[in-house]
Design an enzyme around this catalytic site. Structure first.
Site, PDB file in Angstrom:
ATOM      1  N   ASP A  13       0.847  -1.184   0.000  1.00 23.42           N
ATOM      2  CA  ASP A  13       0.000   0.000   0.000  1.00 23.42           C
ATOM      3  C   ASP A  13       0.888   1.242   0.000  1.00 23.42           C
ATOM      4  OD1 ASP A  13      -2.536   1.362   0.199  1.00 23.42           O
ATOM      5  OD2 ASP A  13      -2.031   1.781   2.287  1.00 23.42           O
ATOM      6  N   ASP A  15      -0.463   5.168   0.705  1.00 21.10           N
ATOM      7  CA  ASP A  15      -0.854   6.152   1.717  1.00 21.10           C
ATOM      8  C   ASP A  15      -0.748   5.542   3.113  1.00 21.10           C
ATOM      9  OD1 ASP A  15      -1.814   8.469   0.096  1.00 21.10           O
ATOM     10  OD2 ASP A  15      -3.204   6.978  -0.673  1.00 21.10           O
ATOM     11  N   LYS A 193      -9.631  -2.659  -2.049  1.00 22.51           N
ATOM     12  CA  LYS A 193      -9.561  -3.366  -0.775  1.00 22.51           C
ATOM     13  C   LYS A 193     -10.658  -2.881   0.176  1.00 22.51           C
ATOM     14  CE  LYS A 193      -5.293  -1.787  -0.944  1.00 22.51           C
ATOM     15  NZ  LYS A 193      -3.913  -1.387  -0.549  1.00 22.51           N
ATOM     16  N   ASP A 218      -1.462  -0.236   6.079  1.00 22.85           N
ATOM     17  CA  ASP A 218      -1.627   0.454   7.360  1.00 22.85           C
ATOM     18  C   ASP A 218      -3.051   0.413   7.887  1.00 22.85           C
ATOM     19  OD1 ASP A 218      -2.372   2.321   5.186  1.00 22.85           O
ATOM     20  OD2 ASP A 218      -2.738   3.705   6.848  1.00 22.85           O
TER      21      ASP A 218
END
Length: 279
Positions: A13, A15, A193, A218
């Site tokens: 990922d 961000d 996701k 995260d």
């Protein structure tokens, strides 16, 4: 020190993992240097559809990291690919809430994009696609609502309700989807996701299998849950949205939990020294 076993590819990922807004995470350059040194292939798979793959490549270059276009997969790209398998692009009209990252992949695959208030018989959209839009307006929401209420299929590039930025956590695309759902009475189909679609597409790009590929993210409710639904191992970094306290409130779990990409880099390099045959 946590160690890894039998990892041959990564789905990462962006961000909250690699940066917050325009602020690079500490250890970013060293993280990618380790991936290159260990010959670990990766795909940067993000739910954020606001930018194109080329723009993400440029953003990373500005942070001192070089990646190639095929190493980036956005939810905008995943959405366009998914829809191209269900509809004939040249015969399908789409109204898009979102930036160039949501619009360009659809154009690249031959879809026709409609404009504000192009609604009604012969002018309306067959599909409404909503992604993160930093120029969201009443007119965009109204056009999307009118099309959905007229029968257009409602698609969300991702359902993230929040977005970590350099200023703190703010609203994400899920907040836009919620507004449209309330206004139209229709629930969206989510492509990003935690649905496994984007992970499955990333696995195809990597050419690796589920047993030796891990996902790094995260967010428990998107990155980690998506990995669980896909059937791959996952690593939660605590540099973005989710916290260790959040782990107590879910009925699934990541395989590993680490502070940030600096700890991931240390674990990768240490594992390579301990078991060089597995990396």
């Amino acid at each position: 020190m946590q160690t890894f076993t039998d990892i041959r590819a990564l789905i990462i990922d962006m961000d909250g993992v690699l940066w917050h807004g325009d602020q690079a995470q500490a250890g970013l350059i060293e993280f990618f240097a380790a991936l290159r040194q260990l010959n670990l292939p990766f795909v940067l798979a993000t739910n954020n559809a606001s930018l194109t793959a080329a723009q993400y490549v440029e953003k990373l270059a500005g942070m001192g990291v070089t990646v190639a276009l095929p190493e980036v997969l956005t939810s905008g790209m995943a959405t366009a690919l998914y829809l191209s398998k269900l509809y004939q692009p040249e015969q399908t009209r789409v109204f898009v809430i979102g930036g160039i990252g949501a619009r360009q992949p659809l154009l690249d695959l031959g879809f026709t994009l409609t404009g504000l208030y192009e609604t009604g018989p012969g002018q309306g959209a067959d599909l409404v696609v909503s992604g993160l839009d930093r120029e969201l307006s009443w007119d965009k929401l109204a056009t999307a609502t009118l099309n959905i209420r007229a029968g257009a299929k409602f698609i969300g590039t991702n359902g993230d309700t929040t977005l970590p930025t350099e200023r703190g956590v703010t609203h994400g695309n899920g907040a836009i989807l919620a507004a449209l759902q309330v206004a139209s009475g229709v629930s969206p189909t989510i492509i990003g996701k935690p649905e496994p679609i984007i992970y499955q597409q990333a696995l195809e790009l990597l050419g690796t299998d589920m047993a030796t590929t891990i996902a790094i993210g995260d967010r428990l409710d998107t990155d980690i849950l998506g990995a669980v639904r896909t059937g791959i191992r996952s690593l939660l970094v605590l540099s973005g949205v989710s916290t260790t306290a959040d782990l107590q409130n879910i009925d699934y779990a990541p395989t590993w939990v680490m502070a940030d990409i600096r700890e991931v880099t240390q674990a990768l390099t240490s594992s390579a020294k301990i078991r060089p045959d597995t990396l």
